[in-house]
Structure formats: C-alpha cells, structure tokens
Design an enzyme around this catalytic site. Sequence first.
Site, short mmCIF file in Angstrom:
data_model
loop_
_atom_site.label_atom_id
_atom_site.label_comp_id
_atom_site.label_asym_id
_atom_site.label_seq_id
_atom_site.Cartn_x
_atom_site.Cartn_y
_atom_site.Cartn_z
N HIS A 48 0.81 -1.70 -0.33
CA HIS A 48 -0.35 -0.13 -0.08
C HIS A 48 0.85 1.32 0.62
CE1 HIS A 48 -2.46 -2.66 1.90
NE2 HIS A 48 -3.63 -2.29 1.08
N GLN A 72 -17.54 -7.08 -0.52
CA GLN A 72 -17.36 -7.95 -0.98
C GLN A 72 -16.51 -9.24 -0.36
OE1 GLN A 72 -14.33 -4.37 -1.23
NE2 GLN A 72 -12.54 -6.56 -1.18
N GLU A 159 -1.21 -4.89 -8.61
CA GLU A 159 -0.28 -6.10 -9.65
C GLU A 159 -1.33 -7.19 -8.88
OE1 GLU A 159 1.93 -5.01 -12.07
OE2 GLU A 159 1.65 -3.34 -13.80
N ASP A 161 -3.59 -8.10 -7.46
CA ASP A 161 -4.67 -8.50 -7.50
C ASP A 161 -4.88 -8.04 -9.14
OD1 ASP A 161 -5.78 -8.99 -4.77
OD2 ASP A 161 -5.30 -6.70 -4.07
N SER A 196 0.33 -8.49 1.55
CA SER A 196 -0.70 -8.97 1.83
C SER A 196 -1.18 -8.80 3.02
CB SER A 196 -1.04 -10.94 1.70
OG SER A 196 -2.90 -10.77 1.65
#
Length: 292
Positions: A48, A72, A159, A161, A196
């Site tokens: 991030h 989601q 990228e 995801d 992640s």
Amino acid sequence: METIVLKRHDSIKRVKTVGEVRKQIKKWKREGFTIGLVPTMGFLHEGHESLIKRAAEENDKVVVSVFVNPTQFGENEDLGSYPRDIKRDEVLCKKAGANLIFNPEPSEMYYKDASTVVNVNGLTEGLCGARRPVHFGGVCLVVSKLFNIVTPDRAYFGEKDAQQLAVIKKMVKDLNFDIEIVGCPIVREFDGLAKSSRNTYLSFEERKAASILNESLILAKKALNLGERNVGRIKDMINEKLSSEILTRIDYIEIVDSLSLEPVQSISSSILVAIAVYIGRTRLIDNFTFKV
C-alpha cells in the site's frame, strides 16, 4: 473530523463522512490541485505504501480510503476477523505522502434501503470470481462509490490483484469515469511472498511454507523464458512445486489471456499466470504476466 498530529508539526486529516470528503475535494479543486486516490481495506503494508508514494509523485493531493467493505465478503469469509489498525495506518499514510484518510463506517457508505448493484460480466467469471461469486460485485460497487465521492484524476491499484485491476479498468471504460487507472508492481517480502494484509493470519510454520507460491511461479517463468509454450506442462510444473509443501491446498492454477482473462490453449501473446493457494486456512494469491 479528526486531525492526527505527527512529528515536525505535520498533520493528516482523517474524516468519517462523505460530506467532509467532498468539502475538502472541492476546496482542493478550486485551488487547481490534482487528486490521486488509493482505495484500501486498511491494515496497510509496504505494498500500500508503494501505491501512496506513486500517487504522491503524480498528484498534488492524495486521498487514501480505509474501509473494510462488507459487500465484497461472502458467507463464512473473514469480514469479522479482517485485521484493522487505523492508528498504524495513519502513520504509514503520512510517511508515504497522503493528505486525507477517508475512514467511513459501513452505515455511511451503504443506506439501509440501497438497491443498486454494479457488475462487470465476463472478466469476473473465472479465477477468483469463480470461487468468490459476490466478491467483484462488491468491489465494483464500493469503488464506483469512492470514485463518485472523491472524483480523483487517478486511482492506484496493485498488480497482485490482477483480476481486480482488469475489472476496475473495464468498469471505468464502460461507465465513462474520467479517471486514469494506474496499476503498480507487486511488493514482496524478503523471501518473495507477495505482501498482503492476510499474511498476518499465518502461523510461524505457515509463513515459512508460504514462500512456495513465489518459488512455483519463478519455476514457471524460467521455463517460459527458456521457450516452453505448452500450457499443460507449465501448470503441471507449478502444481508439482506447490504440492511438495505439505501445508498447501491448491485452489487454482490458471494461465489466461492477460486482457480478456480467458483460458489459453497455447502461449502466443501476453498471458497472466495466476495461482490461489490455501496455506492452512489462509487463502493467498500471486501472479505474473509474461509477454511472448
């Protein structure tokens, strides 16, 4: 509106309401500033941070949304346990060059009687979309709302995801959003594991085992660089490497066209090699793009 004061008398605004965001954006736009948006679900990491830094380099002002989006998540997914630490996120945002954090409650983003949906057909049917049928509808809904609230010039996505990035680009084109979508490279741990927020779920032994994802992709990439073009052999190679680690459970191994995300029978243009693997109970994804 809450102001978090950091060292050197610098400050970053954190706001909770749509009205506060719009008021600040209107002021910036009257002053002629360009706006970059980095949508996140929080518990920020170096991946991030790289997005925020890129946004700060290319725009006058940067908005980071920190919102664990309930639409989601499917049933029995990790909405309740998804890691959250807004104070930590504020420090990283300031360090990376953000100016405003939008941290709304679900009730601020979704009205009780809301009935509008946003779906992108085709691109969402394979890969993660086949396993998480509500996921991309929720992503498209919240991102389209953020685009309407923030009205950025550019928006930044990782990228890692890859399917999400393709879906967002398609949605922006189809709905005529006047926004440039910027994809940014995967940021990895020292052993190659893609950064992640869900990596925090891994136990010590699971974390050691998780490096097998990147190792399997490195094998595939080497084979492609050496001229291998048989899809089945590439997938078998990845499968064999992943299966050598006892803690893994393979969700999917796919080789698809990098634009349409449709499975390919032969490798003759740009492809996406994508995997999803459970390490213990934690589902991790990784990928790379290869151009012939």
